[in-house]
Design a protein around this motif. Sequence first.
Motif, short mmCIF file in Angstrom:
data_model
loop_
_atom_site.label_atom_id
_atom_site.label_comp_id
_atom_site.label_asym_id
_atom_site.label_seq_id
_atom_site.Cartn_x
_atom_site.Cartn_y
_atom_site.Cartn_z
N PHE A 1 -49.42 9.63 34.83
CA PHE A 1 -48.27 10.30 34.22
C PHE A 1 -47.38 10.78 35.37
O PHE A 1 -47.81 11.61 36.18
N MET A 2 -46.13 10.28 35.45
CA MET A 2 -45.23 10.63 36.54
C MET A 2 -43.93 11.20 35.98
O MET A 2 -43.26 10.57 35.18
N SER A 3 -43.58 12.42 36.43
CA SER A 3 -42.43 13.12 35.87
C SER A 3 -42.09 14.29 36.79
O SER A 3 -42.86 14.62 37.71
N ASP A 4 -40.97 14.97 36.51
CA ASP A 4 -40.73 16.25 37.18
C ASP A 4 -41.48 17.38 36.48
O ASP A 4 -41.67 18.46 37.04
N PHE A 5 -41.91 17.14 35.24
CA PHE A 5 -42.69 18.11 34.47
C PHE A 5 -42.00 19.48 34.42
O PHE A 5 -42.64 20.52 34.53
N LEU A 6 -40.68 19.46 34.21
CA LEU A 6 -39.92 20.70 34.11
C LEU A 6 -39.61 21.07 32.66
O LEU A 6 -39.00 22.10 32.41
N GLY A 7 -40.04 20.23 31.72
CA GLY A 7 -39.79 20.50 30.31
C GLY A 7 -40.90 21.32 29.68
O GLY A 7 -41.59 22.11 30.35
N GLU A 8 -41.10 21.13 28.41
CA GLU A 8 -42.09 21.89 27.64
C GLU A 8 -43.50 21.56 28.13
O GLU A 8 -43.96 20.43 27.98
N ILE A 9 -44.18 22.54 28.67
CA ILE A 9 -45.51 22.30 29.25
C ILE A 9 -46.55 22.02 28.17
O ILE A 9 -47.52 21.32 28.41
N GLY A 10 -46.33 22.55 26.96
CA GLY A 10 -47.27 22.33 25.88
C GLY A 10 -47.39 20.86 25.51
O GLY A 10 -48.48 20.40 25.14
N ALA A 11 -46.29 20.11 25.61
CA ALA A 11 -46.32 18.69 25.29
C ALA A 11 -47.17 17.93 26.31
O ALA A 11 -47.88 16.99 25.95
N LEU B 1 -52.42 15.29 27.64
CA LEU B 1 -53.61 15.23 28.48
C LEU B 1 -54.88 15.37 27.65
O LEU B 1 -55.87 14.67 27.89
N ALA B 2 -54.85 16.29 26.70
CA ALA B 2 -56.02 16.50 25.84
C ALA B 2 -56.34 15.24 25.04
O ALA B 2 -57.51 14.85 24.90
N LYS B 3 -55.31 14.58 24.49
CA LYS B 3 -55.53 13.35 23.72
C LYS B 3 -56.11 12.25 24.60
O LYS B 3 -57.01 11.52 24.19
N ALA B 4 -55.57 12.13 25.80
CA ALA B 4 -56.07 11.10 26.71
C ALA B 4 -57.52 11.39 27.09
O ALA B 4 -58.36 10.48 27.11
N ALA B 5 -57.82 12.65 27.40
CA ALA B 5 -59.18 13.02 27.79
C ALA B 5 -60.17 12.78 26.66
O ALA B 5 -61.32 12.39 26.89
N ASP B 6 -59.73 13.01 25.42
CA ASP B 6 -60.60 12.77 24.26
C ASP B 6 -61.01 11.31 24.15
O ASP B 6 -62.05 10.98 23.58
N ARG B 7 -60.18 10.42 24.68
CA ARG B 7 -60.48 8.98 24.64
C ARG B 7 -61.16 8.50 25.92
O ARG B 7 -61.30 7.31 26.15
N GLY B 8 -61.57 9.46 26.75
CA GLY B 8 -62.27 9.10 27.98
C GLY B 8 -61.37 8.57 29.07
O GLY B 8 -61.85 8.00 30.05
N VAL B 9 -60.06 8.76 28.92
CA VAL B 9 -59.11 8.29 29.93
C VAL B 9 -59.07 9.28 31.09
O VAL B 9 -59.02 10.49 30.88
N ARG B 10 -59.10 8.78 32.30
CA ARG B 10 -58.98 9.60 33.50
C ARG B 10 -57.83 9.07 34.34
O ARG B 10 -57.55 7.88 34.33
N GLY B 11 -57.20 9.96 35.09
CA GLY B 11 -56.08 9.49 35.87
C GLY B 11 -55.44 10.55 36.73
O GLY B 11 -56.11 11.47 37.21
N VAL B 12 -54.12 10.43 36.87
CA VAL B 12 -53.37 11.24 37.82
C VAL B 12 -52.11 11.79 37.15
O VAL B 12 -51.39 11.05 36.47
N ILE B 13 -51.86 13.08 37.36
CA ILE B 13 -50.56 13.68 37.04
C ILE B 13 -49.80 13.78 38.35
O ILE B 13 -50.29 14.38 39.31
N TYR B 14 -48.59 13.21 38.41
CA TYR B 14 -47.84 13.18 39.66
C TYR B 14 -46.44 13.73 39.43
O TYR B 14 -45.66 13.17 38.66
N GLN B 15 -46.15 14.85 40.08
CA GLN B 15 -44.86 15.52 39.92
C GLN B 15 -43.90 15.07 41.01
O GLN B 15 -44.20 15.15 42.20
N VAL B 16 -42.73 14.60 40.59
CA VAL B 16 -41.69 14.15 41.52
C VAL B 16 -40.49 15.07 41.37
O VAL B 16 -39.92 15.20 40.29
N LEU B 17 -40.10 15.72 42.48
CA LEU B 17 -38.97 16.63 42.47
C LEU B 17 -37.98 16.26 43.57
O LEU B 17 -38.32 15.56 44.53
N ASP B 18 -36.76 16.75 43.42
CA ASP B 18 -35.73 16.62 44.45
C ASP B 18 -35.92 17.73 45.48
O ASP B 18 -36.39 18.83 45.14
#
Length: 290
Positions: A177-187, A192-209
């Motif tokens: 998941f790659m984003s600035d993550f400056l929006g609604e944190i609840g979303a 993440l919870a839905k992905a984890a429930d399916r056994g998905v593992r990965g990376v959250i990557y924040q890109v900022l200016d």
Amino acid sequence: MSAAAPLRRRAEAEAARLPPLLARAERLAGTVLLGEHGRRRAGLGDDFWQYRPVQPGDPARMIDWRRSARGDTEFVRQREWQVAQSVMLWVDQAPSMRFGSDRQGGSKADRARLLALALAILLIRGGERVGLSGTRLPPRRGEAQILRLTEMLQQDAGGDYGAPETRAMLPHARALFMSDFLGEIGAVEAALAKAADRGVRGVIYQVLDPAEETFPYRGRAIFESMGGTLSHETRRASDLRPDYLGRLAQRRDRLRQMARLCGWQFGFHDTGQSAQAALLWLYRALEQKT
């Protein structure tokens, strides 16, 4: 004339036909040294894993006609190794990612798309299946998939801020998941919870200016969201800096904590930093078992 000259001209002509994003991603991917064997591996085995409904782009040979004959829906018989070697990408394409304080440096979207596509090139050429989260582009191998990813990564989305897409997330796959993550944190937390429930593992990557990292503004300023729905005017922008940097640090800590709780990894990058270093970090992060 050198015998190599005609070959060079043909190579340059071929490169000129590549979409600019793909050409840049190819060059970036070529700077990363992955060792003698890359990522190619056999996976977990050929055992049957599950049936899933047919998705757009699935070849007809993958359809299990016996299972599909039981109803009106066509199903694909999915094997364990196909799931284990699948990587799902979500790259934020919302207006907030179009911000760039330095015109020559490009926007957050430019950097995120470049990193995602270069990563996909490395993964696909290492034997992985790569696709986009959601139903638009299921994971596949091959050079044709790289072209599809190039096209779809350049499409913009609406709204001010994006939220990760989790539909059709393959069980036990890996994800980015790659984003600035400056929006609604609840979303983000819900995805993440839905992905984890399916056994998905990965990376959250924040890109900022870089300007979002340092808040260099002074004097009178008007801050507007890239989508035009939010606006704030101040006479002394420097007075906002401590509160802004504090809230940014809190947001980053929250993302890091969410990732840890779900068994994911968290990283961040600003567009003033080396794209090569960011790509190498992402590649290694996805390779690790979380």
